[in-house]
Design a protein around this motif. Structure first.
Motif, PDB file in Angstrom:
ATOM      1  N   PRO A  26      38.796  39.031  37.823  1.00  0.00           N
ATOM      2  CA  PRO A  26      37.674  39.092  37.969  1.00  0.00           C
ATOM      3  C   PRO A  26      36.870  39.966  36.874  1.00  0.00           C
ATOM      4  O   PRO A  26      37.478  41.161  35.926  1.00  0.00           O
ATOM      5  N   GLY A  27      35.004  40.206  36.653  1.00  0.00           N
ATOM      6  CA  GLY A  27      34.520  40.572  35.968  1.00  0.00           C
ATOM      7  C   GLY A  27      35.208  39.846  34.117  1.00  0.00           C
ATOM      8  O   GLY A  27      34.315  40.628  33.334  1.00  0.00           O
ATOM      9  N   ASP A  35      37.857  43.655  41.647  1.00  0.00           N
ATOM     10  CA  ASP A  35      36.264  43.246  41.110  1.00  0.00           C
ATOM     11  C   ASP A  35      35.358  44.834  41.165  1.00  0.00           C
ATOM     12  O   ASP A  35      34.591  45.347  40.101  1.00  0.00           O
TER      13      ASP A  35
END
Length: 329
Positions: A164-165, A36
């Motif tokens: 993530p993201g 992340d």
């Protein structure tokens, strides 16, 4: 009897939840946090790159101002940055252990819930349909596989784990309906698979002679008097899961675009899948161990009744109801 099954399921779930919680706290959470942070840094760099020309022009025009006010500005910014960095470090030091404890506790509760529902009530209801000898662990492995497909595997066919993201391309209500619908379909496919295998598997003992030939024997090739075989039963059990492929083909596609390196993105998804497999495998193993321990220290009344009825035939007890008694599992 149901209370005993629920208690055993909760115990197995507590063990599996603790193992899963430690895995999340020590392996999964740090990896996801690193990914992340890396994705956030890449996004900042990319955004900064698009404004590089404007930033350079502003720096050129601001040289004189920096010369006049640079000392004062540096002192103020430095003190403020130092204070903010110190506060962030303190918050991180405090939130780290708290996050670890919360992760382990929530994972343990999740394991207890799965243990009570799947390996407690579910095992109690589905035990006569589950293949495998009592105490061998095969029953638990099959039930764990169905549980994994229901809770994670089937929904992942439509909504795979995201690194993530990554922003979802589908709206939240749509994703909830898709996830819930695939869970229901996965459970239905699992039940159909158990029922199909139970109908097609050959008779294994004289205790189910009504489904075998006259004397209940099974041939060397695994077939009984009606031509049933384990291979045919296994193939029939796998057939219902084809519905999941059809549903995944018809469902809307969720596009995934990640700024992370391909290897890191694959690793994060792999950790997610491995964590779920670890949870269900530990559930099955802990439950099988508890069952063997129970059989070694004492036998439920059903097992005693089964052994007492083993020497009797249908002629001795024409009123016999079920020809497949519940095992000690």
């Amino acid at each position: 009897m149901l209370a005993e099954y629920l208690t055993r399921g909760v115990k197995a779930g507590a063990v599996a939840g603790l193992v899963f919680g430690l895995f999340v706290a020590l392996v999964a959470a740090p990896t996801v946090a690193f990914a992340d942070e890396l994705g956030h840094d890449d996004a900042v760099i990319e955004a900064g790159g698009t404004d590089a020309t404007g930033a350079d022009h502003a720096d050129d025009e601001g040289d004189h101002t920096h010369g006049e006010d640079g000392d004062h500005t540096h002192g103020d910014d430095g003190g403020q940055a130092h204070a903010e960095d110190g506060g962030d470090t303190h918050d991180a030091a405090v939130s780290g252990p708290v996050t670890t404890v919360v992760s382990i506790a929530s994972s343990a509760l999740w394991g207890v819930l799965l243990g009570a529902v799947i390996f407690g009530a579910g095992f109690y209801l589905l035990e006569p349909l589950l293949p495998g000898a009592p105490g061998s662990g095969i029953k638990q492995a099959v039930l764990a596989g169905i549980g994994f497909i229901t809770v994670s595997g089937a929904p992942w066919l439509v909504l795979p784990p995201r690194p993530p993201g990554v922003e979802a391309s589908l709206a939240i209500p749509t994703r909830l309906w898709l996830y819930g619908g695939m869970m229901v379909l996965g459970a239905i496919c699992g039940l159909l698979a158990l029922w199909t295998f139970d109908r097609l598997r050959p008779a294994e003992s004289a205790g189910v002679a009504a489904r075998a030939d006259v004397d209940g024997r099974v041939d060397d090739d695994g077939r009984d008097g009606h031509g049933r075989s384990l291979a045919l039963a296994a193939a029939g059990a796998l057939a219902p899961f084809g519905l999941l492929g059809v549903a995944a083909f018809l469902a809307p596609t969720a596009a995934i675009e990640s700024t992370l390196p391909a290897s890191l993105s694959t690793g994060v998804v792999g950790i997610t899948v491995f964590g779920q497999l670890l949870l269900w495998a530990t559930l099955a193993g802990a439950h099988a161990w508890l069952v063997r321990r129970r059989r070694g220290t004492g036998r439920p009344i059903d097992a005693v009744n089964s052994e007492a009825d083993a020497g009797r035939t249908l002629d001795d007890d024409p009123g016999t109801g079920s020809n497949r008694p519940r095992s000690a599992d």
